[in-house]
Design an enzyme around this catalytic site. Structure first.
Site, PDB file in Angstrom:
ATOM      1  N   MET A  21       0.813  -1.209   0.000  1.00 34.00           N
ATOM      2  CA  MET A  21       0.000   0.000   0.000  1.00 34.00           C
ATOM      3  C   MET A  21       0.851   1.266   0.000  1.00 34.00           C
ATOM      4  O   MET A  21       0.564   2.208   0.740  1.00 34.00           O
ATOM      5  CB  MET A  21      -0.933  -0.019   1.218  1.00 34.00           C
ATOM      6  N   HIS A 135       4.472   5.223   2.168  1.00 35.39           N
ATOM      7  CA  HIS A 135       3.258   4.449   2.422  1.00 35.39           C
ATOM      8  C   HIS A 135       2.035   5.349   2.327  1.00 35.39           C
ATOM      9  O   HIS A 135       2.062   6.502   2.751  1.00 35.39           O
ATOM     10  CB  HIS A 135       3.328   3.803   3.805  1.00 35.39           C
ATOM     11  N   HIS A 136       0.946   4.781   1.777  1.00 33.23           N
ATOM     12  CA  HIS A 136      -0.276   5.556   1.591  1.00 33.23           C
ATOM     13  C   HIS A 136      -0.896   5.941   2.937  1.00 33.23           C
ATOM     14  O   HIS A 136      -1.689   6.893   3.018  1.00 33.23           O
ATOM     15  CB  HIS A 136      -1.269   4.749   0.753  1.00 33.23           C
ATOM     16  N   ALA A 137      -0.519   5.243   4.010  1.00 39.67           N
ATOM     17  CA  ALA A 137      -1.005   5.653   5.338  1.00 39.67           C
ATOM     18  C   ALA A 137      -0.351   6.956   5.778  1.00 39.67           C
ATOM     19  O   ALA A 137      -0.891   7.681   6.610  1.00 39.67           O
ATOM     20  CB  ALA A 137      -0.727   4.559   6.372  1.00 39.67           C
ATOM     21  N   ASN A 304      -5.282  11.840   4.028  1.00 44.08           N
ATOM     22  CA  ASN A 304      -5.930  11.459   2.782  1.00 44.08           C
ATOM     23  C   ASN A 304      -7.250  12.190   2.627  1.00 44.08           C
ATOM     24  O   ASN A 304      -8.186  11.966   3.370  1.00 44.08           O
ATOM     25  CB  ASN A 304      -6.183   9.954   2.784  1.00 44.08           C
TER      26      ASN A 304
END
Lengths: 467, 467
Positions: A21, A135-137, A304
């Site tokens: 991810m 990381h997308h987090a 996000n």
């Protein structure tokens, strides 16, 4: 210590070996005219002085009481995150993309801050690349692209500290405590949506979207056809990338009465149609693309924050102009709905943010009835020429996330007068991804021919293609 | 389709992001004297002709009815498994080991046969390396080293197909159907052991081992001290490697009345003692090493077939000769027991084979009471000089597996007149691993001084060290 939002932490929960991810940016640079043979060594030595990282690059995830939290990595080791690589001979873009394909398939170590920065030397003429994986987090694609651009200089004379050592206002201090009220509301919405979506999940929210769309079902089908892209994925990746002149897209848009975004979608649609035709897998119904739309204002905090629209790609239509017209109709209806429905917008935020986790979560039976077939994301990029310690940034390519039942992701990044297309796919379920670059060429030429636009001479702006 | 033994499949079950379960071999080659600038390109073009793989290199794991099975990968893609890399400037062994450290921390893609072969160019003088990574479920360290050696040539004139295209008798056809009766019995034993060990697990088998050791508890303590090596590990690795002249080890052994294996253990013991002293973490009780012993005969089928002995490393003793003597006593007692106890041997087989999954499985409370502190494995290697398409093999280093509560693994591979030491560790819990190479140097010199052996001139056989 700072709790992740439910949306951000979902990127950690849903990550598997087959479904890493992280997002990345591949930048290609030309060294300054006066650069000696030790330009890269000096760059690395310079960066190597910055032994500590600022937020968010100093944050590692820890699981406490069942919730993901960020904590500062007290044993931060720059030598682990900053990596020097060289292209093997003959050092073409082909070799670069082969390396990026491999790097993008590797899971990061969660015991450390979730980013890796590669400096890759060995392109012809002293050119070099950086591949920065986050990381997308930690950041979404839009904020990732933004802070990467912010980290560079606007003149060849200026030098800035490296990405991890710069202070980004959106991550300074405790992001959530300092967040504006709007963000808090959004997060609350995301939490509400997350609660409903995360465990089990039916198509409840999609039913709400369906109701929301009123009588225009023809323009916004939520039932996308089955395609080879909507299958289980493996843990290996293939990355293909190429840049195009933005001017060509603009000329097409002006001639056809479409935005650059719509032209971009139409070109992707043409390439996808051709790819599926060759694979003997073109469905009779049109492909549906999920197109993220940023909700971010300039002053917003990190994390996000995106919404979505679903676009009919009209891949069932042979005529490229009819295809483009249908796409224009589809996206303008979708934008109307987004603007007029604040409640839907909030829900869509939650849905979209976790959409990269796969439509299976939303529909439960993605293979038979995918919600959409492919994600096509147009990430805004810097207009002005940027520099890294005097080296000119030539090309910018985003590298995004394929997921279960969404084996292909197309992300496009604007930079100056060009658009960098990054195709990232599961290497097993999307064979011969590199052909998509030829089909993209053809899709542009096809539109230009149909609109009687003279294509540029064979010399393309950046004819850098590879598997 | 072929079921994995319980021992082999345990390597798949127990694998996590923090605990990848692959072994690797790092080989360093000198090109032939007449090699042109395109030697590597020709090697890769040659290897690239072999587009299909033979067993076990064509096997991918699939989970059926809760059991891991091997099935042939019908979409085998050589381009995925064979990878070309180059060292960045200045191309020292330091840069090579930094790359190996990273590669070894990456999980493989289970949708494909579990191996990756890297050709790494860019060492000084045209030298190059191969790093070949294979999952422990596919081969154990001993068979891995053996087939790597078998795949090379004994003369500079001969060229063989690459590893994956060769036929290895131990993997031909259905390994289990063609296995000798002894193997079936061993597998049954492993299954029995596995059933008792795998889920939950107490120290039941260790109690049996304890009973088996009779009255000699002083020489074989099953209660090892707590050390910094016996902690939870992260997903990142550090690899350090160096070669030594076998003759020096032999001279020490002859002077002290010890085998080369015992001298090797004593040198590791000296290095570990110094490392822990500097870290201010040397326990009062001696460290215990788990030392794998191969049970394999030349004609055996593939898979994992090893037993173990536990060696007292006498790290509590300051005097290097007393330390060596204690190690000799400890290992000879352990070998006596192994030889006289066939039942124990069979059980030990099962225990050892899964021992890399961590002593926590065996004891339940590894941190407070580790069963042993470190694995030290001496892998037999080829005596004669080997060649790869005319390039001479100079150095051989094994790269093994750190696990939960066993953050450091030392594996040594013999090749010709040298011993290649490979230290692999969790990069977070074992800081400054590269210092272990200096401490290894010192441990050898310390023994030579104590035995009045004149050490060689400062020029070491292969003073290639790096972090």
């Amino acid at each position: 210590m700072q709790a992740l939002s439910l949306v951000d932490s979902a990127f950690l929960w849903m990550e598997t070996r087959n479904q890493p991810m992280h997002v990345a940016g591949l930048n290609i640079y030309s060294p300054p005219p006066n650069a000696g043979p030790h330009f890269i060594a000096k760059l690395l030595a310079d960066w190597g002085q910055h032994l500590s990282a600022r937020p968010p690059f100093n944050r590692r995830p820890v699981l406490r009481l069942g919730l993901w939290q960020w904590e500062e990595d007290k044993e931060f080791e720059l030598d682990y995150h900053l990596r020097h690589l060289a292209l093997p001979q003959p050092g073409r873009i082909r070799e670069l993309l082969a390396i990026v394909s491999r790097l993008h398939g590797n899971l990061m170590d969660r015991n450390r801050p979730l980013w890796e920065a590669y400096v890759i030397e060995g392109l012809p003429g002293g050119r070099f690349a950086t591949y920065i994986k986050i990381h997308h987090a930690l950041v979404d694609g839009v904020s990732g692209a933004r802070i990467m651009a912010q980290s560079l200089s606007r003149t060849a004379a200026e030098s800035k500290p490296p990405l991890w050592a710069q202070r980004f206002s959106q991550y300074s201090g405790d992001a959530h405590a300092s967040a504006p009220a709007g963000l808090i509301a959004q997060l609350a919405g995301a939490v509400r949506a997350g609660r409903e979506i995360l465990p089990g999940v039916g198509s409840g929210l999609l039913d709400m979207l369906r109701v929301g769309q009123g009588g225009k079902a023809s323009a916004l089908p939520f039932q996308a056809p089955a395609t080879p892209f909507n299958v289980e994925i493996s843990g290996s990746r293939r990355f293909a990338a190429q840049s195009y002149s933005l001017a060509r897209f603009k000329r097409i848009g002006e001639a056809a009465g479409a935005t650059v975004n719509d032209v971009t979608l139409a070109i992707c649609a043409g390439a996808l149609r051709k790819y599926l035709e060759v694979q003997k897998a073109l469905p009779k119904k049109p492909l549906i693309a999920m197109v993220p739309v940023s909700l971010r204002g300039e002053s917003d905090a990190g994390g996000n924050q995106v919404s979505l629209l679903l676009a009919n790609l009209a891949t069932n239509l042979r005529d490229p102009l009819k295809r483009l017209a249908r796409i224009v109709q589809s996206t303008s209806e979708a934008k109307d709905r987004l603007g007029s429905m604040p409640r839907l917008q909030k829900l869509a935020h939650g849905i979209t943010s976790i959409a990269p986790m796969g439509p299976a979560m939303l529909t439960g039976s993605a293979r038979q009835h995918p919600t959409f077939n492919v994600i096509i994301s147009n990430v805004p990029g810097p207009r002005e020429t940027l520099f890294l310690n005097g080296a000119r940034l030539d090309e910018v390519y985003p590298v995004s996330i394929p997921t279960q039942y969404l084996a292909l992701n197309i992300t496009i990044s604007g930079y100056g007068d060009s658009l960098g297309f990054g195709y990232i796919a599961c290497r097993r379920s999307v064979p011969a991804l590199q052909r998509m670059l030829d089909y993209t060429d053809e899709a542009i030429l096809e539109l230009e021919r149909a609109l009687a636009i003279k294509p540029p001479a064979r010399k393309r702006v950046a004819p850098r293609k590879a598997k």
